[in-house]
Scaffold this motif. Structure first.
Motif, PDB file in Angstrom:
ATOM      1  N   VAL A  71       0.846  -1.193   0.000  1.00 21.29           N
ATOM      2  CA  VAL A  71       0.000   0.000   0.000  1.00 21.29           C
ATOM      3  C   VAL A  71       0.882   1.243   0.000  1.00 21.29           C
ATOM      4  CG1 VAL A  71      -1.726   1.319   1.311  1.00 21.29           C
ATOM      5  CG2 VAL A  71      -1.929  -1.164   1.113  1.00 21.29           C
ATOM      6  N   TYR A  72       1.937   1.225   0.813  1.00 19.94           N
ATOM      7  CA  TYR A  72       2.862   2.356   0.870  1.00 19.94           C
ATOM      8  C   TYR A  72       3.488   2.601  -0.505  1.00 19.94           C
ATOM      9  CZ  TYR A  72       7.086   5.023   1.705  1.00 19.94           C
ATOM     10  OH  TYR A  72       8.079   5.961   1.621  1.00 19.94           O
ATOM     11  N   ASP A  73       3.952   1.543  -1.151  1.00 26.87           N
ATOM     12  CA  ASP A  73       4.582   1.686  -2.467  1.00 26.87           C
ATOM     13  C   ASP A  73       3.613   2.275  -3.488  1.00 26.87           C
ATOM     14  OD1 ASP A  73       7.006   0.715  -1.540  1.00 26.87           O
ATOM     15  OD2 ASP A  73       6.609  -1.345  -2.197  1.00 26.87           O
ATOM     16  N   LYS A  74       2.367   1.842  -3.455  1.00 27.88           N
ATOM     17  CA  LYS A  74       1.359   2.386  -4.375  1.00 27.88           C
ATOM     18  C   LYS A  74       1.064   3.852  -4.059  1.00 27.88           C
ATOM     19  CE  LYS A  74      -0.940  -1.988  -5.285  1.00 27.88           C
ATOM     20  NZ  LYS A  74      -2.154  -2.795  -5.032  1.00 27.88           N
ATOM     21  N   LEU A  75       0.987   4.172  -2.766  1.00 27.25           N
ATOM     22  CA  LEU A  75       0.730   5.552  -2.360  1.00 27.25           C
ATOM     23  C   LEU A  75       1.873   6.464  -2.787  1.00 27.25           C
ATOM     24  CD1 LEU A  75      -0.958   7.660  -0.843  1.00 27.25           C
ATOM     25  CD2 LEU A  75       0.229   6.947   1.256  1.00 27.25           C
TER      26      LEU A  75
ATOM     27  N   GLU B 119      -5.820  10.544 -12.155  1.00 24.64           N
ATOM     28  CA  GLU B 119      -5.490   9.144 -11.889  1.00 24.64           C
ATOM     29  C   GLU B 119      -4.772   9.012 -10.549  1.00 24.64           C
ATOM     30  OE1 GLU B 119      -5.030   5.019 -12.161  1.00 24.64           O
ATOM     31  OE2 GLU B 119      -6.469   6.414 -13.006  1.00 24.64           O
ATOM     32  N   SER B 120      -3.856   9.916 -10.279  1.00 28.49           N
ATOM     33  CA  SER B 120      -3.137   9.889  -9.007  1.00 28.49           C
ATOM     34  C   SER B 120      -4.096  10.044  -7.832  1.00 28.49           C
ATOM     35  CB  SER B 120      -2.087  10.999  -8.973  1.00 28.49           C
ATOM     36  OG  SER B 120      -1.552  11.128  -7.685  1.00 28.49           O
ATOM     37  N   ILE B 121      -5.004  10.978  -7.923  1.00 27.66           N
ATOM     38  CA  ILE B 121      -5.979  11.214  -6.854  1.00 27.66           C
ATOM     39  C   ILE B 121      -6.886  10.005  -6.688  1.00 27.66           C
ATOM     40  CG2 ILE B 121      -7.978  12.617  -6.183  1.00 27.66           C
ATOM     41  CD1 ILE B 121      -6.463  15.025  -7.422  1.00 27.66           C
ATOM     42  N   ARG B 122      -7.287   9.380  -7.794  1.00 25.09           N
ATOM     43  CA  ARG B 122      -8.135   8.183  -7.722  1.00 25.09           C
ATOM     44  C   ARG B 122      -7.426   7.073  -6.949  1.00 25.09           C
ATOM     45  NH1 ARG B 122      -8.433   3.426  -9.486  1.00 25.09           N
ATOM     46  NH2 ARG B 122      -6.669   3.593 -10.901  1.00 25.09           N
ATOM     47  N   VAL B 123      -6.161   6.827  -7.279  1.00 18.51           N
ATOM     48  CA  VAL B 123      -5.398   5.775  -6.607  1.00 18.51           C
ATOM     49  C   VAL B 123      -5.229   6.111  -5.123  1.00 18.51           C
ATOM     50  CG1 VAL B 123      -3.123   4.657  -6.455  1.00 18.51           C
ATOM     51  CG2 VAL B 123      -4.209   4.998  -8.690  1.00 18.51           C
ATOM     52  N   GLN B 124      -4.896   7.352  -4.819  1.00 20.30           N
ATOM     53  CA  GLN B 124      -4.737   7.757  -3.418  1.00 20.30           C
ATOM     54  C   GLN B 124      -6.036   7.539  -2.646  1.00 20.30           C
ATOM     55  OE1 GLN B 124      -2.885  11.689  -2.828  1.00 20.30           O
ATOM     56  NE2 GLN B 124      -2.309  11.562  -4.994  1.00 20.30           N
ATOM     57  N   SER B 125      -7.147   7.911  -3.243  1.00 15.57           N
ATOM     58  CA  SER B 125      -8.444   7.749  -2.575  1.00 15.57           C
ATOM     59  C   SER B 125      -8.752   6.291  -2.301  1.00 15.57           C
ATOM     60  CB  SER B 125      -9.558   8.357  -3.422  1.00 15.57           C
ATOM     61  OG  SER B 125      -9.375   9.734  -3.538  1.00 15.57           O
ATOM     62  N   GLU B 126      -8.500   5.437  -3.274  1.00 17.03           N
ATOM     63  CA  GLU B 126      -8.732   4.009  -3.092  1.00 17.03           C
ATOM     64  C   GLU B 126      -7.868   3.443  -1.969  1.00 17.03           C
ATOM     65  OE1 GLU B 126      -8.146   1.895  -6.744  1.00 17.03           O
ATOM     66  OE2 GLU B 126      -9.913   2.775  -7.687  1.00 17.03           O
ATOM     67  N   LEU B 127      -6.617   3.854  -1.938  1.00 15.85           N
ATOM     68  CA  LEU B 127      -5.695   3.322  -0.930  1.00 15.85           C
ATOM     69  C   LEU B 127      -6.042   3.789   0.478  1.00 15.85           C
ATOM     70  CD1 LEU B 127      -2.325   3.748  -2.844  1.00 15.85           C
ATOM     71  CD2 LEU B 127      -3.520   1.600  -2.356  1.00 15.85           C
ATOM     72  N   LEU B 128      -6.573   4.984   0.588  1.00 14.69           N
ATOM     73  CA  LEU B 128      -6.829   5.548   1.908  1.00 14.69           C
ATOM     74  C   LEU B 128      -8.288   5.442   2.332  1.00 14.69           C
ATOM     75  CD1 LEU B 128      -4.509   8.664   1.633  1.00 14.69           C
ATOM     76  CD2 LEU B 128      -4.019   6.464   2.710  1.00 14.69           C
ATOM     77  N   GLU B 129      -9.115   4.722   1.535  1.00 18.60           N
ATOM     78  CA  GLU B 129     -10.521   4.546   1.865  1.00 18.60           C
ATOM     79  C   GLU B 129     -10.709   3.729   3.135  1.00 18.60           C
ATOM     80  OE1 GLU B 129     -12.659   2.730  -1.335  1.00 18.60           O
ATOM     81  OE2 GLU B 129     -13.166   4.637  -2.234  1.00 18.60           O
ATOM     82  N   GLU B 130      -9.944   2.679   3.260  1.00 18.60           N
ATOM     83  CA  GLU B 130     -10.109   1.768   4.385  1.00 18.60           C
ATOM     84  C   GLU B 130      -9.324   2.273   5.592  1.00 18.60           C
ATOM     85  OE1 GLU B 130      -9.572  -2.275   3.260  1.00 18.60           O
ATOM     86  OE2 GLU B 130     -10.343  -1.898   1.260  1.00 18.60           O
ATOM     87  N   ASP B 131      -9.420   1.551   6.676  1.00 20.51           N
ATOM     88  CA  ASP B 131      -8.691   1.911   7.896  1.00 20.51           C
ATOM     89  C   ASP B 131      -7.201   1.945   7.587  1.00 20.51           C
ATOM     90  OD1 ASP B 131      -7.909   2.426  10.469  1.00 20.51           O
ATOM     91  OD2 ASP B 131      -8.145   0.357  11.140  1.00 20.51           O
ATOM     92  N   ASP B 132      -6.619   3.113   7.710  1.00 20.71           N
ATOM     93  CA  ASP B 132      -5.220   3.273   7.331  1.00 20.71           C
ATOM     94  C   ASP B 132      -4.274   3.327   8.534  1.00 20.71           C
ATOM     95  OD1 ASP B 132      -6.022   5.733   8.231  1.00 20.71           O
ATOM     96  OD2 ASP B 132      -5.514   6.821   6.406  1.00 20.71           O
ATOM     97  N   THR B 133      -4.747   2.921   9.694  1.00 20.35           N
ATOM     98  CA  THR B 133      -3.913   2.927  10.891  1.00 20.35           C
ATOM     99  C   THR B 133      -2.670   2.060  10.693  1.00 20.35           C
ATOM    100  OG1 THR B 133      -5.877   3.252  12.241  1.00 20.35           O
ATOM    101  CG2 THR B 133      -3.887   2.522  13.375  1.00 20.35           C
TER     102      THR B 133
END
Length: 144
Positions: A26-30, A59-73
């Protein structure tokens, strides 16, 4: 022969780390999505450059949103506790902030679509600022 072996070893190690800790992937994708946005913004030097950058930034914002949608703790704990991850993220966010300031100063090169796209990220409202402070406080004090 060795010049091919060493990069292969590092690639395999990174792949293994991502398999062991899902937060690494997830970090690498972010980081990749943030880098994509920074590179697209850095390419904008005049009015004609603004329009082509919009699709890359969307596209960057879309990917960021998907990655941070769930619990990101878990992601934030991974970043905080993994060597060099936090600094790399800070570095890319500093580059992004510089681009935001530059675009604001140039009135987004008179591109309304670019301005609308970045408005949520640049213009912070009080509720978002409070949520960010709470998240930072939680990560900084998770061992208290």
């Amino acid at each position: 022969m060795h010049r091919f072996t060493l990069p292969l070893f590092f690639a395999a190690s990174a792949l293994h780390a991502a398999e062991v800790d899902p937060s690494a992937a997830v970090y690498d994708k972010l980081l990749g999505a943030l880098t994509q946005a920074v590179v697209a913004l850095e390419k904008i030097d005049d009015v004609a450059d603004a329009a082509p950058a919009v699709a890359e930034i969307q596209e960057s914002i879309r990917v960021q949103s998907e990655l941070l949608e769930e619990d990101d703790t878990a992601l934030w704990q991974y970043i905080e506790n993994t060597k060099d991850r936090k600094q790399a993220l800070i570095d890319i966010l500093e580059r992004l902030a510089l681009q935001f300031a530059r675009l604001e100063k140039t009135n987004y090169f008179d591109n309304a679509e670019l301005k609308a796209l970045l408005a949520d990220q640049i213009e912070e409202n009080a509720e978002a600022a409070k949520a960010k402070r709470a998240k930072v406080h939680a990560v900084d004090h998770d061992e208290d």
